[in-house]
Design a protein around this motif. Structure first.
Motif, PDB file in Angstrom:
ATOM      1  N   ASN A 174     -13.403   7.444   5.479  1.00  0.00           N
ATOM      2  CA  ASN A 174     -12.855   6.142   5.107  1.00  0.00           C
ATOM      3  C   ASN A 174     -11.549   5.967   5.862  1.00  0.00           C
ATOM      4  O   ASN A 174     -10.869   6.944   6.197  1.00  0.00           O
ATOM      5  N   VAL A 175     -11.197   4.734   6.127  1.00  0.00           N
ATOM      6  CA  VAL A 175      -9.982   4.437   6.865  1.00  0.00           C
ATOM      7  C   VAL A 175      -9.135   3.473   6.050  1.00  0.00           C
ATOM      8  O   VAL A 175      -9.664   2.605   5.341  1.00  0.00           O
ATOM      9  N   ALA A 176      -7.826   3.643   6.117  1.00  0.00           N
ATOM     10  CA  ALA A 176      -6.896   2.741   5.438  1.00  0.00           C
ATOM     11  C   ALA A 176      -5.790   2.361   6.414  1.00  0.00           C
ATOM     12  O   ALA A 176      -5.420   3.148   7.295  1.00  0.00           O
ATOM     13  N   PHE A 177      -5.258   1.151   6.222  1.00  0.00           N
ATOM     14  CA  PHE A 177      -4.234   0.624   7.116  1.00  0.00           C
ATOM     15  C   PHE A 177      -2.963   0.357   6.319  1.00  0.00           C
ATOM     16  O   PHE A 177      -3.015  -0.131   5.186  1.00  0.00           O
ATOM     17  N   VAL A 178      -1.829   0.683   6.930  1.00  0.00           N
ATOM     18  CA  VAL A 178      -0.531   0.593   6.265  1.00  0.00           C
ATOM     19  C   VAL A 178       0.148  -0.709   6.657  1.00  0.00           C
ATOM     20  O   VAL A 178       0.380  -0.975   7.848  1.00  0.00           O
ATOM     21  N   ARG A 179       0.465  -1.503   5.664  1.00  0.00           N
ATOM     22  CA  ARG A 179       1.157  -2.767   5.928  1.00  0.00           C
ATOM     23  C   ARG A 179       2.627  -2.496   6.241  1.00  0.00           C
ATOM     24  O   ARG A 179       3.227  -1.560   5.703  1.00  0.00           O
ATOM     25  N   PRO A 180       3.236  -3.290   7.100  1.00  0.00           N
ATOM     26  CA  PRO A 180       4.645  -3.066   7.454  1.00  0.00           C
ATOM     27  C   PRO A 180       5.571  -3.382   6.289  1.00  0.00           C
ATOM     28  O   PRO A 180       5.213  -4.080   5.343  1.00  0.00           O
ATOM     29  N   GLY A 181       6.778  -2.823   6.378  1.00  0.00           N
ATOM     30  CA  GLY A 181       7.811  -3.116   5.395  1.00  0.00           C
ATOM     31  C   GLY A 181       7.562  -2.527   4.025  1.00  0.00           C
ATOM     32  O   GLY A 181       8.053  -3.055   3.029  1.00  0.00           O
ATOM     33  N   GLY A 182       6.822  -1.448   3.944  1.00  0.00           N
ATOM     34  CA  GLY A 182       6.581  -0.815   2.648  1.00  0.00           C
ATOM     35  C   GLY A 182       5.692  -1.622   1.736  1.00  0.00           C
ATOM     36  O   GLY A 182       5.752  -1.477   0.508  1.00  0.00           O
ATOM     37  N   ALA A 183       4.852  -2.488   2.304  1.00  0.00           N
ATOM     38  CA  ALA A 183       3.988  -3.357   1.491  1.00  0.00           C
ATOM     39  C   ALA A 183       2.685  -2.694   1.070  1.00  0.00           C
ATOM     40  O   ALA A 183       1.802  -3.355   0.518  1.00  0.00           O
ATOM     41  N   GLY A 184       2.546  -1.392   1.325  1.00  0.00           N
ATOM     42  CA  GLY A 184       1.389  -0.659   0.826  1.00  0.00           C
ATOM     43  C   GLY A 184       0.270  -0.541   1.839  1.00  0.00           C
ATOM     44  O   GLY A 184       0.450  -0.784   3.038  1.00  0.00           O
ATOM     45  N   VAL A 185      -0.895  -0.156   1.341  1.00  0.00           N
ATOM     46  CA  VAL A 185      -2.039   0.076   2.218  1.00  0.00           C
ATOM     47  C   VAL A 185      -3.192  -0.833   1.819  1.00  0.00           C
ATOM     48  O   VAL A 185      -3.287  -1.285   0.676  1.00  0.00           O
ATOM     49  N   VAL A 186      -4.054  -1.085   2.786  1.00  0.00           N
ATOM     50  CA  VAL A 186      -5.259  -1.871   2.536  1.00  0.00           C
ATOM     51  C   VAL A 186      -6.457  -1.077   3.027  1.00  0.00           C
ATOM     52  O   VAL A 186      -6.440  -0.507   4.121  1.00  0.00           O
ATOM     53  N   TRP A 187      -7.479  -1.004   2.183  1.00  0.00           N
ATOM     54  CA  TRP A 187      -8.745  -0.373   2.529  1.00  0.00           C
ATOM     55  C   TRP A 187      -9.736  -1.485   2.878  1.00  0.00           C
ATOM     56  O   TRP A 187      -9.860  -2.453   2.129  1.00  0.00           O
ATOM     57  N   PRO A 188     -10.434  -1.379   4.000  1.00  0.00           N
ATOM     58  CA  PRO A 188     -11.373  -2.446   4.369  1.00  0.00           C
ATOM     59  C   PRO A 188     -12.398  -2.698   3.266  1.00  0.00           C
ATOM     60  O   PRO A 188     -12.932  -1.757   2.668  1.00  0.00           O
ATOM     61  N   ASP A 189     -12.660  -3.969   2.995  1.00  0.00           N
ATOM     62  CA  ASP A 189     -13.624  -4.317   1.949  1.00  0.00           C
ATOM     63  C   ASP A 189     -15.005  -4.651   2.512  1.00  0.00           C
ATOM     64  O   ASP A 189     -15.881  -5.115   1.788  1.00  0.00           O
ATOM     65  N   ALA A 190     -15.215  -4.416   3.814  1.00  0.00           N
ATOM     66  CA  ALA A 190     -16.545  -4.586   4.396  1.00  0.00           C
ATOM     67  C   ALA A 190     -17.468  -3.498   3.846  1.00  0.00           C
ATOM     68  O   ALA A 190     -16.998  -2.513   3.266  1.00  0.00           O
ATOM     69  N   PRO A 191     -18.784  -3.654   3.997  1.00  0.00           N
ATOM     70  CA  PRO A 191     -19.701  -2.643   3.470  1.00  0.00           C
ATOM     71  C   PRO A 191     -19.367  -1.246   3.973  1.00  0.00           C
ATOM     72  O   PRO A 191     -19.229  -1.016   5.181  1.00  0.00           O
ATOM     73  N   CYS A 192     -19.199  -0.317   3.030  1.00  0.00           N
ATOM     74  CA  CYS A 192     -18.853   1.054   3.392  1.00  0.00           C
ATOM     75  C   CYS A 192     -19.164   1.969   2.214  1.00  0.00           C
ATOM     76  O   CYS A 192     -19.437   1.514   1.104  1.00  0.00           O
TER      77      CYS A 192
END
Length: 269
Positions: A174-192
């Motif tokens: 699984n992959v997660a992306f970090v939002r700038p400015g300490g705004a947290g992470v987002v996990w892709p919501d596409a089929p996975c």
């Protein structure tokens, strides 16, 4: 063909509590229809055992119309492990006769323990999404094919994407992306596949001051993220590059993530 290496070493393969034979493995070699879960065992224990068992039961119901008894699965794993304390374990569920799909067999493969490289990973995007992505099913030709091509080009893993460049998951992560400015992470919501490590780590993030959400991520969006990381049963690793986009490694975040994952208790099998 026997299921155990000489002298009781690894790898070991057992079907329904007995050493695997060529006849027993035949359906997997020729039909390759079923599902599995993969885990790292240390000291006879595993993180997220309940999640592994729930995954096997749910997939058995969806693919075969029959649930899978958790105590039976645990017994099969213990028997295959024998005196081995540390190992990589794969539990595969299949129907020896697809004409009788509710009669299931459990194959347990015991191999040497493994760990993910903690060095920054380079991902190569590929136009592929797994069918029935929510199930950890057999027959991963696309993952293996695109993963091999990615490594041949100097990358560590393939990043699976759909129409419009929507990001789904890594070939085996699984992959997660970090939002700038300490705004947290987002996990892709596409089929996975919602991997076990993702399931264990995701709910711990808010308590560590890291907002976590699921949402759309596209290849075109990647330059706007501050960092990224991948997770699977072998651990957590930062992402340093996706295609030609370089991403910084957030060492402080990685220390926090690995600490959170290390805090997850180990369950006796």
């Amino acid at each position: 063909m026997t299921g155990s290496a000489p002298g009781g070493g690894l790898p070991r393969y057992e079907i329904d509590g007995r050493a695997a034979t060529a006849e027993g493995m035949g359906v997997l070699a020729t039909v390759n229809y079923g599902h599995f879960t993969a885990m790292q065992v240390r000291g006879g224990r595993v993180r997220g055992l309940a999640a592994h068992l729930a995954r096997l039961d749910a997939a058995s119901i969806e693919l075969f119309g029959a649930g899978l008894d958790a105590d039976l699965v645990r017994a099969r794993i213990r028997h295959a492990l024998g005196d081995v304390a540390d190992a990589s374990v794969r539990v595969i569920v299949f129907a020896p006769d697809l004409g009788r799909p509710r009669e299931l067999s459990v194959l347990v493969a015991v191999r040497p323990p493994a760990g993910m490289a903690t060095t920054p990973q380079a991902l190569r995007s590929v136009p592929y999404q797994r069918p029935l992505a929510h199930i950890k099913h057999l027959g991963g030709f696309g993952q293996l094919h695109f993963g091999r091509l990615a490594r041949a080009e100097g990358y560590d893993e393939a990043l699976l994407t759909g129409p419009g460049g929507v990001v789904s998951e890594g070939a085996v992560t699984n992959v997660a992306f970090v939002r700038p400015g300490g705004a947290g992470v987002v996990w892709p919501d596409a089929p996975c596949l919602h991997g076990i490590t993702m399931q264990l780590l995701e709910p711990l993030l808010p308590g560590a001051g890291i907002p976590s959400a699921r949402g759309p991520v596209r290849l075109a969006d990647i330059p706007s993220y501050a960092a990224a990381f991948v997770v699977n049963s072998q651990g957590i690793a930062p992402v340093s590059r996706i295609d030609d986009v370089t991403l910084p490694v957030d060492e402080a975040l990685m220390t926090t993530l690995t600490g959170l994952y290390a805090s997850v208790p180990w369950d006796s099998i």
